[in-house]
Design a protein around this motif. Structure first.
Motif, PDB file in Angstrom:
ATOM      1  N   SER A  19       0.847  -1.202   0.000  1.00 55.95           N
ATOM      2  CA  SER A  19       0.000   0.000   0.000  1.00 55.95           C
ATOM      3  C   SER A  19       0.878   1.246   0.000  1.00 55.95           C
ATOM      4  O   SER A  19       1.926   1.260   0.628  1.00 55.95           O
ATOM      5  N   GLY A  24      -2.289   1.088   6.900  1.00 55.37           N
ATOM      6  CA  GLY A  24      -3.632   1.128   6.325  1.00 55.37           C
ATOM      7  C   GLY A  24      -4.377  -0.183   6.541  1.00 55.37           C
ATOM      8  O   GLY A  24      -3.953  -1.047   7.325  1.00 55.37           O
ATOM      9  N   ASN A  25      -5.480  -0.331   5.827  1.00 51.53           N
ATOM     10  CA  ASN A  25      -6.334  -1.511   6.026  1.00 51.53           C
ATOM     11  C   ASN A  25      -5.641  -2.819   5.679  1.00 51.53           C
ATOM     12  O   ASN A  25      -5.797  -3.814   6.376  1.00 51.53           O
ATOM     13  N   THR A  26      -4.879  -2.818   4.590  1.00 43.24           N
ATOM     14  CA  THR A  26      -4.240  -4.063   4.161  1.00 43.24           C
ATOM     15  C   THR A  26      -3.185  -4.504   5.169  1.00 43.24           C
ATOM     16  O   THR A  26      -3.121  -5.678   5.550  1.00 43.24           O
ATOM     17  N   GLU A  27      -2.360  -3.548   5.594  1.00 39.70           N
ATOM     18  CA  GLU A  27      -1.338  -3.901   6.590  1.00 39.70           C
ATOM     19  C   GLU A  27      -1.993  -4.360   7.894  1.00 39.70           C
ATOM     20  O   GLU A  27      -1.558  -5.343   8.508  1.00 39.70           O
ATOM     21  N   PRO A  84      -3.398  -3.615  -1.271  1.00 40.98           N
ATOM     22  CA  PRO A  84      -4.803  -3.208  -1.436  1.00 40.98           C
ATOM     23  C   PRO A  84      -5.247  -3.459  -2.871  1.00 40.98           C
ATOM     24  O   PRO A  84      -4.407  -3.580  -3.779  1.00 40.98           O
ATOM     25  N   LEU A  85      -6.547  -3.553  -3.058  1.00 40.85           N
ATOM     26  CA  LEU A  85      -7.079  -3.671  -4.420  1.00 40.85           C
ATOM     27  C   LEU A  85      -7.019  -2.294  -5.077  1.00 40.85           C
ATOM     28  O   LEU A  85      -7.637  -1.340  -4.587  1.00 40.85           O
ATOM     29  N   HIS A  86      -6.255  -2.185  -6.127  1.00 36.54           N
ATOM     30  CA  HIS A  86      -6.184  -0.948  -6.915  1.00 36.54           C
ATOM     31  C   HIS A  86      -6.589  -1.284  -8.335  1.00 36.54           C
ATOM     32  O   HIS A  86      -5.928  -2.079  -9.007  1.00 36.54           O
ATOM     33  N   TRP A  87      -7.684  -0.705  -8.772  1.00 38.66           N
ATOM     34  CA  TRP A  87      -8.207  -0.998 -10.111  1.00 38.66           C
ATOM     35  C   TRP A  87      -8.299  -2.508 -10.339  1.00 38.66           C
ATOM     36  O   TRP A  87      -7.830  -3.016 -11.325  1.00 38.66           O
ATOM     37  N   TYR A  88      -8.902  -3.153  -9.362  1.00 33.57           N
ATOM     38  CA  TYR A  88      -9.200  -4.593  -9.439  1.00 33.57           C
ATOM     39  C   TYR A  88      -7.969  -5.479  -9.434  1.00 33.57           C
ATOM     40  O   TYR A  88      -8.078  -6.695  -9.593  1.00 33.57           O
ATOM     41  N   ALA A 126      -7.248  -5.674   1.060  1.00 35.61           N
ATOM     42  CA  ALA A 126      -8.448  -4.910   1.443  1.00 35.61           C
ATOM     43  C   ALA A 126      -8.976  -4.206   0.203  1.00 35.61           C
ATOM     44  O   ALA A 126      -8.197  -3.785  -0.659  1.00 35.61           O
ATOM     45  N   TYR A 127     -10.296  -4.122   0.132  1.00 36.04           N
ATOM     46  CA  TYR A 127     -10.914  -3.417  -0.991  1.00 36.04           C
ATOM     47  C   TYR A 127     -12.112  -2.643  -0.466  1.00 36.04           C
ATOM     48  O   TYR A 127     -12.636  -2.945   0.604  1.00 36.04           O
ATOM     49  N   ALA A 128     -12.546  -1.659  -1.234  1.00 37.70           N
ATOM     50  CA  ALA A 128     -13.518  -0.699  -0.690  1.00 37.70           C
ATOM     51  C   ALA A 128     -14.972  -1.002  -1.050  1.00 37.70           C
ATOM     52  O   ALA A 128     -15.879  -0.739  -0.266  1.00 37.70           O
ATOM     53  N   HIS A 162     -12.716   0.315   4.033  1.00 36.58           N
ATOM     54  CA  HIS A 162     -12.301   1.560   3.379  1.00 36.58           C
ATOM     55  C   HIS A 162     -11.807   2.548   4.427  1.00 36.58           C
ATOM     56  O   HIS A 162     -10.666   2.992   4.397  1.00 36.58           O
TER      57      HIS A 162
HETATM   58  C1  FMN Z   1      -5.659   4.017  -6.922  1.00 35.40           C
HETATM   59  C2  FMN Z   1      -6.726   3.277  -6.142  1.00 35.40           C
HETATM   60  C3  FMN Z   1      -7.496   2.326  -6.795  1.00 35.40           C
HETATM   61  C4  FMN Z   1      -8.478   1.624  -6.089  1.00 35.40           C
HETATM   62  N1  FMN Z   1      -9.199   0.684  -6.754  1.00 35.40           N
HETATM   63  C5  FMN Z   1     -10.153  -0.001  -6.080  1.00 35.40           C
HETATM   64  C6  FMN Z   1     -10.928  -0.993  -6.754  1.00 35.40           C
HETATM   65  O1  FMN Z   1     -10.742  -1.282  -7.931  1.00 35.40           O
HETATM   66  N2  FMN Z   1     -11.915  -1.618  -6.052  1.00 35.40           N
HETATM   67  C7  FMN Z   1     -12.155  -1.332  -4.736  1.00 35.40           C
HETATM   68  O2  FMN Z   1     -13.053  -1.925  -4.144  1.00 35.40           O
HETATM   69  N3  FMN Z   1     -11.399  -0.424  -4.057  1.00 35.40           N
HETATM   70  C8  FMN Z   1     -10.421   0.248  -4.699  1.00 35.40           C
HETATM   71  N4  FMN Z   1      -9.674   1.172  -4.037  1.00 35.40           N
HETATM   72  C9  FMN Z   1      -9.883   1.366  -2.580  1.00 35.40           C
HETATM   73  C10 FMN Z   1      -8.876   0.577  -1.708  1.00 35.40           C
HETATM   74  O3  FMN Z   1      -8.717  -0.746  -2.166  1.00 35.40           O
HETATM   75  C11 FMN Z   1      -9.361   0.530  -0.272  1.00 35.40           C
HETATM   76  O4  FMN Z   1      -9.576   1.837   0.221  1.00 35.40           O
HETATM   77  C12 FMN Z   1      -8.422  -0.197   0.659  1.00 35.40           C
HETATM   78  O5  FMN Z   1      -9.004  -0.359   1.940  1.00 35.40           O
HETATM   79  C13 FMN Z   1      -7.105   0.548   0.829  1.00 35.40           C
HETATM   80  O6  FMN Z   1      -6.212  -0.242   1.571  1.00 35.40           O
HETATM   81  P1  FMN Z   1      -4.942   0.417   2.324  1.00 35.40           P
HETATM   82  O7  FMN Z   1      -5.503   1.189   3.511  1.00 35.40           O
HETATM   83  O8  FMN Z   1      -4.133  -0.748   2.761  1.00 35.40           O
HETATM   84  O9  FMN Z   1      -4.236   1.269   1.333  1.00 35.40           O
HETATM   85  C14 FMN Z   1      -8.690   1.888  -4.706  1.00 35.40           C
HETATM   86  C15 FMN Z   1      -7.913   2.856  -4.066  1.00 35.40           C
HETATM   87  C16 FMN Z   1      -6.942   3.540  -4.765  1.00 35.40           C
HETATM   88  C17 FMN Z   1      -6.095   4.581  -4.047  1.00 35.40           C
END
Ligand code: FMN
Length: 185
Positions: A19, A24-27, A84-88, A126-128, A162
Motif C-alpha cells: 500500500s 492502512g487496512n491491508t497492513e 490493497p485492491l487498486h483498479w481490481y 483490502a478493498y472498498a 475503506h
Molecule cells: C488508486 C486506487 C485504486 C483503487 N481501486 C479499487 C478498486 O478497484 N476496487 C475497490 O473496491 N477499491 C479500490 N480502491 C480502494 C482501496 O482498495 C481501499 O480503500 C483499501 O481499503 C485501501 O487499503 P490500504 O488502507 O491498505 O491502502 C482503490 C484505491 C486507490 C487509491
C-alpha cells in the motif's frame, strides 16, 4: 498430508507491504493474520514505500532496496503480498515488485527460477466496494504467476474495508484473518 513439526518450524514468511500508506487496512489485516502464525515461525515485514524500486532497471543487481527485496524473497519459504485492491488488481508498487521477479529471473548467478520453485505465495487484500468477486483479476493474476514459477498459490485473505476502523468492526474478517495461514500441508 500432515506436515511434520520440523517442516512447520522451518517456514520463514516475508510480508511485502504494497500500500502507498503505512498502517492502512491491508497492513492491519495482514498483521491480524500474522498473529495466527505459530510463535516460532519467522516473519519479516518489508514496505515497498520504504524500499522504492526504479521503474526501469537495467544492468547488474543494485545495492539498496533491490538487493534487500531479492534476498528476502529468496530466503523465504512463504511470500505474502499484502496489497490493497487498486483498479481490481495489485497496487502499482506490488506490480513493480513482481516485474522485478522477471528481471531477477534473467540475472546471471541468481538461480531465481530454481529457487522460487516450491515456495508458497499468499495474498492479503483490502478493498472498498462491491464483493470478493471484484478481486478476481488480482487473485487470478497471482495464481497464474505462482503456477508459472512452480510456486504454490495458497490463496487470498480478503476483506472489505475503506475507512479507519472498518476492519475492527467486521468480526468475520478478523476470524478469517486468524485462521488464514494454515501450515498443516
Ligand atoms: C488508486 C486506487 C485504486 C483503487 N481501486 C479499487 C478498486 O478497484 N476496487 C475497490 O473496491 N477499491 C479500490 N480502491 C480502494 C482501496 O482498495 C481501499 O480503500 C483499501 O481499503 C485501501 O487499503 P490500504 O488502507 O491498505 O491502502 C482503490 C484505491 C486507490 C487509491
Amino acid at each position: 498430508m500432515t506436515a511434520t513439526l520440523e517442516s512447520v518450524r522451518s517456514r520463514s514468511f516475508t510480508f511485502i507491504l504494497g500500500s502507498p500508506r503505512g498502517g492502512g487496512n491491508t497492513e492491519t489485516l495482514a498483521r491480524y493474520a500474522a498473529e495466527g502464525l505459530p510463535s516460532d515461525t519467522a516473519a519479516g515485514w518489508l514496505s515497498l514505500s520504504e524500499l522504492p524500486l526504479p521503474a526501469r532497471p537495467s544492468g547488474p543487481l543494485l545495492d539498496g532496496p533491490e538487493r534487500v527485496l531479492l534476498d528476502a524473497t529468496l530466503d523465504s519459504t512463504d511470500i505474502v503480498l499484502a496489497s490493497p485492491l487498486h483498479w481490481y488488481s495489485v497496487s502499482a508498487a506490488t506490480k513493480l515488485y513482481l516485474d522485478y521477479w522477471a528481471r531477477w529471473g534473467g540475472l546471471p548467478d541468481v538461480g531465481f527460477r530454481e529457487r522460487m520453485r516450491g515456495k508458497n505465495l499468499w495474498a492479503v487484500t483490502a478493498y472498498a466496494r462491491g464483493d470478493d468477486t471484484d478481486t478476481e483479476p488480482l487473485t487470478g493474476m497471482l495464481r497464474r504467476t505462482a503456477d508459472y514459477l512452480g510456486m504454490n498459490w495458497r490463496g487470498a485473505l480478503l476483506a472489505r474495508a475503506h475507512g479507519e476502523g472498518d476492519l475492527e468492526a467486521d468480526p468475520s474478517a478478523l476470524a478469517r484473518a486468524a485462521e488464514f495461514f494454515d501450515l498443516t500441508d
